[in-house]
Design a protein around this motif. Structure first.
Motif, PDB file in Angstrom:
ATOM      1  N   PHE A  56       0.851  -1.203   0.000  1.00 42.59           N
ATOM      2  CA  PHE A  56       0.000   0.000   0.000  1.00 42.59           C
ATOM      3  C   PHE A  56       0.892   1.261   0.000  1.00 42.59           C
ATOM      4  O   PHE A  56       1.960   1.257  -0.602  1.00 42.59           O
ATOM      5  N   ASN A  57       0.442   2.327   0.669  1.00 38.06           N
ATOM      6  CA  ASN A  57       1.235   3.562   0.666  1.00 38.06           C
ATOM      7  C   ASN A  57       2.418   3.516   1.611  1.00 38.06           C
ATOM      8  O   ASN A  57       3.518   3.955   1.273  1.00 38.06           O
ATOM      9  N   ASP A  58       2.177   2.999   2.814  1.00 37.47           N
ATOM     10  CA  ASP A  58       3.213   3.132   3.846  1.00 37.47           C
ATOM     11  C   ASP A  58       3.234   1.955   4.816  1.00 37.47           C
ATOM     12  O   ASP A  58       3.750   2.076   5.910  1.00 37.47           O
ATOM     13  N   ASN A  59       2.655   0.803   4.397  1.00 40.88           N
ATOM     14  CA  ASN A  59       2.715  -0.390   5.266  1.00 40.88           C
ATOM     15  C   ASN A  59       4.008  -1.158   5.039  1.00 40.88           C
ATOM     16  O   ASN A  59       4.560  -1.143   3.935  1.00 40.88           O
ATOM     17  N   TYR A 110       6.377 -11.354  20.660  1.00 42.09           N
ATOM     18  CA  TYR A 110       7.763 -10.991  20.959  1.00 42.09           C
ATOM     19  C   TYR A 110       8.572 -12.206  21.401  1.00 42.09           C
ATOM     20  O   TYR A 110       8.021 -13.229  21.823  1.00 42.09           O
ATOM     21  N   ASP A 111       9.900 -12.067  21.275  1.00 38.62           N
ATOM     22  CA  ASP A 111      10.810 -13.031  21.886  1.00 38.62           C
ATOM     23  C   ASP A 111      11.932 -12.253  22.568  1.00 38.62           C
ATOM     24  O   ASP A 111      11.751 -11.072  22.889  1.00 38.62           O
ATOM     25  N   GLN A 112      13.076 -12.862  22.767  1.00 38.50           N
ATOM     26  CA  GLN A 112      14.165 -12.185  23.491  1.00 38.50           C
ATOM     27  C   GLN A 112      14.789 -11.059  22.681  1.00 38.50           C
ATOM     28  O   GLN A 112      15.507 -10.222  23.220  1.00 38.50           O
ATOM     29  N   LEU A 113      14.562 -11.063  21.368  1.00 37.43           N
ATOM     30  CA  LEU A 113      15.254 -10.113  20.495  1.00 37.43           C
ATOM     31  C   LEU A 113      14.339  -9.098  19.843  1.00 37.43           C
ATOM     32  O   LEU A 113      14.774  -8.021  19.457  1.00 37.43           O
ATOM     33  N   ARG A 114      13.070  -9.435  19.661  1.00 29.39           N
ATOM     34  CA  ARG A 114      12.241  -8.614  18.793  1.00 29.39           C
ATOM     35  C   ARG A 114      10.781  -8.563  19.226  1.00 29.39           C
ATOM     36  O   ARG A 114      10.293  -9.468  19.889  1.00 29.39           O
ATOM     37  N   LEU A 115      10.153  -7.482  18.804  1.00 27.51           N
ATOM     38  CA  LEU A 115       8.734  -7.255  19.102  1.00 27.51           C
ATOM     39  C   LEU A 115       8.016  -6.892  17.806  1.00 27.51           C
ATOM     40  O   LEU A 115       8.413  -5.952  17.113  1.00 27.51           O
ATOM     41  N   PHE A 116       6.986  -7.674  17.468  1.00 28.31           N
ATOM     42  CA  PHE A 116       6.135  -7.359  16.324  1.00 28.31           C
ATOM     43  C   PHE A 116       4.857  -6.749  16.883  1.00 28.31           C
ATOM     44  O   PHE A 116       4.036  -7.445  17.475  1.00 28.31           O
ATOM     45  N   CYS A 117       4.717  -5.431  16.705  1.00 25.75           N
ATOM     46  CA  CYS A 117       3.719  -4.722  17.503  1.00 25.75           C
ATOM     47  C   CYS A 117       2.520  -4.213  16.705  1.00 25.75           C
ATOM     48  O   CYS A 117       1.698  -3.479  17.253  1.00 25.75           O
ATOM     49  N   GLY A 118       2.395  -4.620  15.426  1.00 28.23           N
ATOM     50  CA  GLY A 118       1.213  -4.231  14.652  1.00 28.23           C
ATOM     51  C   GLY A 118       1.004  -2.739  14.660  1.00 28.23           C
ATOM     52  O   GLY A 118       1.944  -1.966  14.443  1.00 28.23           O
ATOM     53  N   HIS A 130       4.038   0.542   9.962  1.00 30.75           N
ATOM     54  CA  HIS A 130       3.835   1.700   9.072  1.00 30.75           C
ATOM     55  C   HIS A 130       5.060   2.611   9.085  1.00 30.75           C
ATOM     56  O   HIS A 130       5.696   2.786  10.139  1.00 30.75           O
ATOM     57  N   GLU A 131       5.330   3.215   7.934  1.00 29.25           N
ATOM     58  CA  GLU A 131       6.424   4.196   7.843  1.00 29.25           C
ATOM     59  C   GLU A 131       5.845   5.580   8.154  1.00 29.25           C
ATOM     60  O   GLU A 131       5.618   6.395   7.270  1.00 29.25           O
ATOM     61  N   TYR A 132       5.583   5.780   9.430  1.00 23.86           N
ATOM     62  CA  TYR A 132       5.002   7.049   9.895  1.00 23.86           C
ATOM     63  C   TYR A 132       6.025   7.869  10.678  1.00 23.86           C
ATOM     64  O   TYR A 132       5.681   8.899  11.266  1.00 23.86           O
ATOM     65  N   THR A 133       7.277   7.416  10.726  1.00 26.57           N
ATOM     66  CA  THR A 133       8.212   7.952  11.709  1.00 26.57           C
ATOM     67  C   THR A 133       8.431   9.458  11.597  1.00 26.57           C
ATOM     68  O   THR A 133       8.399  10.166  12.604  1.00 26.57           O
ATOM     69  N   LEU A 134       8.636   9.957  10.356  1.00 30.09           N
ATOM     70  CA  LEU A 134       8.934  11.393  10.236  1.00 30.09           C
ATOM     71  C   LEU A 134       7.762  12.262  10.686  1.00 30.09           C
ATOM     72  O   LEU A 134       7.953  13.250  11.404  1.00 30.09           O
ATOM     73  N   SER A 135       6.543  11.901  10.272  1.00 31.36           N
ATOM     74  CA  SER A 135       5.408  12.725  10.697  1.00 31.36           C
ATOM     75  C   SER A 135       5.173  12.577  12.201  1.00 31.36           C
ATOM     76  O   SER A 135       4.795  13.536  12.881  1.00 31.36           O
ATOM     77  N   ASN A 136       5.434  11.389  12.732  1.00 32.23           N
ATOM     78  CA  ASN A 136       5.321  11.218  14.191  1.00 32.23           C
ATOM     79  C   ASN A 136       6.342  12.076  14.932  1.00 32.23           C
ATOM     80  O   ASN A 136       6.037  12.659  15.979  1.00 32.23           O
ATOM     81  N   LEU A 137       7.565  12.143  14.392  1.00 34.74           N
ATOM     82  CA  LEU A 137       8.611  12.930  15.060  1.00 34.74           C
ATOM     83  C   LEU A 137       8.283  14.422  15.028  1.00 34.74           C
ATOM     84  O   LEU A 137       8.604  15.164  15.960  1.00 34.74           O
TER      85      LEU A 137
END
Ligand SMILES: [Zn+2]
Length: 255
Positions: free
Chosen positions: A11-14, A120-128, A167-174
């Motif tokens: 999609f656009n940013d998923n 999640y496990d010891q290394l990573r979190l999949f947080c939807g 989602h690639e929302y990082t810049l607008s979130n920042l």
């Protein structure tokens, strides 16, 4: 065998995250089958497992088509809105995948939707859509109490965890984070870093929990500084975490 984790843009940013060992793969939240099929084909991978965090179309619409290609296990939270067959998982369950070798724990995180879960496990979190870098999902179904309690569960996981947001929302979130916390120099520093990454078309993810604890105002609503800024914005008194979260979320919704 070491694991590769790769973001498949959709999609656009998923991002649809794929975890593989060179021959077998797991995908998380395949909202679109096509780019996943392409990646599987390009890398000669067998899809064994699909993990779902919540029922929204941009996270589930590719499931039926991918399951039609080859039989695979689908794990999802119990929710009658899921348009496919799956094994329901809930708080504290272990999802044990043999190929690729991956054992993930389930944590329930209502807020964005009522039945949202993370893995999640010891290394990573999949947080939807519960947690984004420098932000969080919109509060479509849950209450502020539920959302804060969900985020607090994630905050208590090891800070070293890699955080795989969808989602690639990082810049607008920042940009919003800067308004919410104008004195937070970590936010400004990370904004410069992410600007560089994005200008080279690199993803801003995964993040880490340690970084999010410093730059994500939605994980910082217990702090007097954040409460002070939120109070100032709404011209009200806000000195508790839940109310601060609710007002911060409302501020971001109209930012
Ligand atoms: Zn969603």
């Amino acid at each position: 065998m070491s694991l590769t984790i790769h973001p498949i843009p959709a999609f656009n940013d998923n991002y649809i995250w794929i975890v593989h060992d060179g021959s077998h793969a797991v995908v998380i939240d395949p909202g679109d089958a096509q780019p996943v099929k392409q990646y599987l084909q390009d890398h000669q991978l067998d899809l064994t497992t699909i993990l779902i965090t919540h029922h929204h179309y941009d996270h589930v619409d590719g499931v039926s088509e991918l399951c039609g290609l080859q039989s695979c296990d689908v794990f999802a939270p119990q929710d009658q809105r899921m348009p496919f067959a799956y094994q329901a998982v809930s708080e504290g369950d272990d999802v044990c995948i043999s190929a690729p070798k991956l054992e993930l724990k389930v944590v329930e995180t209502p807020g964005h939707t009522l039945t949202h879960i993370c893995y999640y496990d010891q290394l990573r979190l999949f947080c939807g859509d519960t947690l984004f870098s420098a932000g969080c999902g919109r509060m479509f179904e849950g209450t502020a109490e539920q959302f804060v309690s969900s985020l607090n569960k994630l905050k208590n996981l090891p800070p070293s965890l890699l955080v795989f947001c969808t989602h690639e929302y990082t810049l607008s979130n920042l940009l919003f984070a800067q308004h919410a916390e104008p004195d937070n120099t970590d936010i400004r520093a990370h904004q410069n870093t992410v600007n560089d990454w994005r200008s080279e078309d690199k993803p801003s993810l995964p993040s880490t929990l340690a970084l999010e604890l410093k730059i994500n105002p939605f994980l910082r609503t217990h702090l007097p500084d954040v409460q002070k800024n939120v109070s100032h914005h709404w011209q009200t008194v806000c000195d508790d975490e839940t109310r601060c979260f609710a007002l911060l979320r409302k501020w971001k919704d109209s930012f």
